[in-house]
Design a protein around this motif. Sequence first.
Motif, PDB file in Angstrom:
ATOM      1  N   THR A   1      47.829  35.998  41.254  1.00 43.65           N
ATOM      2  CA  THR A   1      49.057  36.032  40.460  1.00 43.65           C
ATOM      3  C   THR A   1      48.827  35.296  39.144  1.00 43.65           C
ATOM      4  O   THR A   1      48.323  34.179  39.133  1.00 43.65           O
ATOM      5  N   HIS A   2      49.204  35.947  38.046  1.00 45.68           N
ATOM      6  CA  HIS A   2      49.060  35.343  36.716  1.00 45.68           C
ATOM      7  C   HIS A   2      50.450  35.178  36.101  1.00 45.68           C
ATOM      8  O   HIS A   2      51.373  35.938  36.411  1.00 45.68           O
ATOM      9  N   TYR A   3      50.556  34.195  35.220  1.00 46.88           N
ATOM     10  CA  TYR A   3      51.810  33.939  34.532  1.00 46.88           C
ATOM     11  C   TYR A   3      51.554  33.918  33.022  1.00 46.88           C
ATOM     12  O   TYR A   3      50.597  33.299  32.558  1.00 46.88           O
ATOM     13  N   ARG A   4      52.412  34.611  32.292  1.00 45.92           N
ATOM     14  CA  ARG A   4      52.290  34.655  30.844  1.00 45.92           C
ATOM     15  C   ARG A   4      53.666  34.470  30.224  1.00 45.92           C
ATOM     16  O   ARG A   4      54.675  34.935  30.759  1.00 45.92           O
ATOM     17  N   ASN A   5      53.695  33.800  29.069  1.00 46.68           N
ATOM     18  CA  ASN A   5      54.924  33.673  28.292  1.00 46.68           C
ATOM     19  C   ASN A   5      54.949  34.742  27.213  1.00 46.68           C
ATOM     20  O   ASN A   5      53.916  35.016  26.573  1.00 46.68           O
ATOM     21  N   VAL A   6      56.095  35.350  27.014  1.00 49.23           N
ATOM     22  CA  VAL A   6      56.233  36.396  26.008  1.00 49.23           C
ATOM     23  C   VAL A   6      56.045  35.780  24.625  1.00 49.23           C
ATOM     24  O   VAL A   6      56.671  34.766  24.290  1.00 49.23           O
ATOM     25  N   GLU A   7      55.185  36.374  23.837  1.00 49.31           N
ATOM     26  CA  GLU A   7      54.923  35.908  22.480  1.00 49.31           C
ATOM     27  C   GLU A   7      55.228  37.025  21.500  1.00 49.31           C
ATOM     28  O   GLU A   7      54.731  38.149  21.653  1.00 49.31           O
TER      29      GLU A   7
ATOM     30  N   LEU B   1      51.904  46.355  27.282  1.00 52.46           N
ATOM     31  CA  LEU B   1      50.716  45.737  26.711  1.00 52.46           C
ATOM     32  C   LEU B   1      50.322  44.486  27.487  1.00 52.46           C
ATOM     33  O   LEU B   1      49.135  44.259  27.762  1.00 52.46           O
ATOM     34  N   MET B   2      51.308  43.673  27.853  1.00 52.51           N
ATOM     35  CA  MET B   2      51.018  42.482  28.641  1.00 52.51           C
ATOM     36  C   MET B   2      50.422  42.875  29.987  1.00 52.51           C
ATOM     37  O   MET B   2      49.489  42.224  30.486  1.00 52.51           O
ATOM     38  N   THR B   3      50.936  43.953  30.562  1.00 50.84           N
ATOM     39  CA  THR B   3      50.405  44.442  31.842  1.00 50.84           C
ATOM     40  C   THR B   3      48.966  44.900  31.686  1.00 50.84           C
ATOM     41  O   THR B   3      48.108  44.626  32.534  1.00 50.84           O
ATOM     42  N   TYR B   4      48.695  45.591  30.584  1.00 50.27           N
ATOM     43  CA  TYR B   4      47.325  46.065  30.342  1.00 50.27           C
ATOM     44  C   TYR B   4      46.357  44.893  30.203  1.00 50.27           C
ATOM     45  O   TYR B   4      45.218  44.955  30.701  1.00 50.27           O
ATOM     46  N   ASN B   5      46.796  43.826  29.533  1.00 48.26           N
ATOM     47  CA  ASN B   5      45.916  42.673  29.340  1.00 48.26           C
ATOM     48  C   ASN B   5      45.537  42.012  30.658  1.00 48.26           C
ATOM     49  O   ASN B   5      44.475  41.394  30.763  1.00 48.26           O
ATOM     50  N   ILE B   6      46.374  42.134  31.669  1.00 45.54           N
ATOM     51  CA  ILE B   6      46.085  41.529  32.971  1.00 45.54           C
ATOM     52  C   ILE B   6      45.281  42.472  33.859  1.00 45.54           C
ATOM     53  O   ILE B   6      44.258  42.103  34.431  1.00 45.54           O
ATOM     54  N   TYR B   7      45.749  43.716  33.979  1.00 42.74           N
ATOM     55  CA  TYR B   7      45.150  44.639  34.943  1.00 42.74           C
ATOM     56  C   TYR B   7      44.191  45.649  34.320  1.00 42.74           C
ATOM     57  O   TYR B   7      43.615  46.470  35.029  1.00 42.74           O
ATOM     58  N   LYS B   8      44.061  45.620  32.985  1.00 41.15           N
ATOM     59  CA  LYS B   8      43.231  46.581  32.252  1.00 41.15           C
ATOM     60  C   LYS B   8      43.770  48.013  32.384  1.00 41.15           C
ATOM     61  O   LYS B   8      43.032  48.986  32.196  1.00 41.15           O
ATOM     62  N   THR B   9      45.031  48.118  32.708  1.00 39.02           N
ATOM     63  CA  THR B   9      45.763  49.375  32.726  1.00 39.02           C
ATOM     64  C   THR B   9      47.239  49.040  32.646  1.00 39.02           C
ATOM     65  O   THR B   9      47.667  47.976  33.111  1.00 39.02           O
ATOM     66  N   ASP B  10      48.019  49.928  32.031  1.00 44.79           N
ATOM     67  CA  ASP B  10      49.453  49.657  31.911  1.00 44.79           C
ATOM     68  C   ASP B  10      50.272  50.389  32.976  1.00 44.79           C
ATOM     69  O   ASP B  10      51.495  50.394  32.938  1.00 44.79           O
TER      70      ASP B  10
ATOM     71  N   ALA C   1      58.008  44.793  36.199  1.00 46.32           N
ATOM     72  CA  ALA C   1      59.424  44.634  35.853  1.00 46.32           C
ATOM     73  C   ALA C   1      60.270  44.401  37.102  1.00 46.32           C
ATOM     74  O   ALA C   1      61.147  43.530  37.117  1.00 46.32           O
ATOM     75  N   ARG C   2      59.980  45.166  38.151  1.00 45.45           N
ATOM     76  CA  ARG C   2      60.733  44.980  39.386  1.00 45.45           C
ATOM     77  C   ARG C   2      60.443  43.628  40.028  1.00 45.45           C
ATOM     78  O   ARG C   2      61.345  42.952  40.543  1.00 45.45           O
TER      79      ARG C   2
ATOM     80  N   GLY D   1      59.192  33.577  24.645  1.00 46.43           N
ATOM     81  CA  GLY D   1      58.945  32.457  25.542  1.00 46.43           C
ATOM     82  C   GLY D   1      59.277  32.730  26.989  1.00 46.43           C
ATOM     83  O   GLY D   1      59.043  31.866  27.850  1.00 46.43           O
ATOM     84  N   GLN D   2      59.812  33.907  27.279  1.00 44.60           N
ATOM     85  CA  GLN D   2      60.159  34.249  28.662  1.00 44.60           C
ATOM     86  C   GLN D   2      58.902  34.281  29.525  1.00 44.60           C
ATOM     87  O   GLN D   2      57.875  34.831  29.145  1.00 44.60           O
ATOM     88  N   ARG D   3      58.982  33.683  30.712  1.00 44.68           N
ATOM     89  CA  ARG D   3      57.829  33.598  31.604  1.00 44.68           C
ATOM     90  C   ARG D   3      57.809  34.812  32.531  1.00 44.68           C
ATOM     91  O   ARG D   3      58.779  35.074  33.248  1.00 44.68           O
ATOM     92  N   ILE D   4      56.686  35.530  32.520  1.00 45.19           N
ATOM     93  CA  ILE D   4      56.531  36.733  33.322  1.00 45.19           C
ATOM     94  C   ILE D   4      55.402  36.514  34.331  1.00 45.19           C
ATOM     95  O   ILE D   4      54.329  36.015  33.979  1.00 45.19           O
ATOM     96  N   SER D   5      55.644  36.872  35.576  1.00 44.98           N
ATOM     97  CA  SER D   5      54.607  36.781  36.605  1.00 44.98           C
ATOM     98  C   SER D   5      53.998  38.161  36.834  1.00 44.98           C
ATOM     99  O   SER D   5      54.698  39.181  36.797  1.00 44.98           O
ATOM    100  N   PHE D   6      52.689  38.187  37.043  1.00 45.29           N
ATOM    101  CA  PHE D   6      51.954  39.419  37.300  1.00 45.29           C
ATOM    102  C   PHE D   6      51.289  39.284  38.671  1.00 45.29           C
ATOM    103  O   PHE D   6      50.226  38.670  38.798  1.00 45.29           O
ATOM    104  N   PRO D   7      51.919  39.845  39.721  1.00 47.14           N
ATOM    105  CA  PRO D   7      51.411  39.677  41.087  1.00 47.14           C
ATOM    106  C   PRO D   7      50.082  40.418  41.286  1.00 47.14           C
ATOM    107  O   PRO D   7      49.704  41.271  40.480  1.00 47.14           O
ATOM    108  N   PRO D   8      49.388  40.105  42.390  1.00 49.44           N
ATOM    109  CA  PRO D   8      48.169  40.855  42.735  1.00 49.44           C
ATOM    110  C   PRO D   8      48.477  42.333  42.913  1.00 49.44           C
ATOM    111  O   PRO D   8      49.578  42.720  43.354  1.00 49.44           O
ATOM    112  N   ILE D   9      47.535  43.187  42.569  1.00 53.76           N
ATOM    113  CA  ILE D   9      47.754  44.623  42.653  1.00 53.76           C
ATOM    114  C   ILE D   9      48.099  45.052  44.074  1.00 53.76           C
ATOM    115  O   ILE D   9      48.901  45.956  44.282  1.00 53.76           O
ATOM    116  N   GLU D  10      47.502  44.393  45.060  1.00 53.64           N
ATOM    117  CA  GLU D  10      47.714  44.788  46.452  1.00 53.64           C
ATOM    118  C   GLU D  10      49.177  44.668  46.881  1.00 53.64           C
ATOM    119  O   GLU D  10      49.596  45.252  47.890  1.00 53.64           O
TER     120      GLU D  10
END
Length: 240
Positions: free
Chosen positions: A186-192, A199-208, A215-216, A229-238
Amino acid sequence: MALSQLFGELGNLEKLIIDVYTTDNFSGSPVESFKVLYNPNTYFIEYKNELDNSAPANAADSVGQFKSSRGKELKLDLLWDATSASYSGNSAFQSDIQRDKTVHKVIEKFIDTCFKIRDDTHQPNYLKIHWGELTFQGMLTAVKVTYTLFDNTGKPLRAKTDCTFTSYTSLVEQSNELQRNSPDLTHYRNVEGDSPLPLMTYNIYKTDRYYLEVARANKLNNFRKLQQGQRISFPPIEKF
């Protein structure tokens, strides 16, 4: 004669320091550590990516596909002077130079310690360079010595070494970095700025393709209007 004796201190001026290590994790105290006599006027850092430029004949020009990052190179010049023309004060370096009346021996010592292949490890020593905001760790991969002044017997009194240092990261550090960037964590990113979620999704998973799942997972009512500055979590693909 240790490398720390090759260079003297000039007042309180911060000097470029080269620490020498025998292990690739740069742990413990360096086996050699020295300050340069003259700080470089400039230094260059070159970053490189390797691209696959293979293309069929008559293909239109295009940027090759990214293959790997080749790290970076640091290039700087070190000055060696046995004339004392621009140096005042006493130091072990000056004592050695005055005794030998040449810069040849100290340059040989520098090359032996920082460049030549060691018999026990079959590779050069590892170096950590720091000066001001510069911190660089790697190996000395190229040295060009230019002798510019000689005495009446032909002994070199002044020289410049053009040095190229190639960055090095241990396998352990590379593995840790891969772990930190793995899409299985799981990764966490702040909106900049105006960064869109795809695009943020692509930067984490190399695909959008997973941006709706992201979002869900974050219960976003409108993923097209993210707040600065909103904090977004990117869960594991599994988990998708």
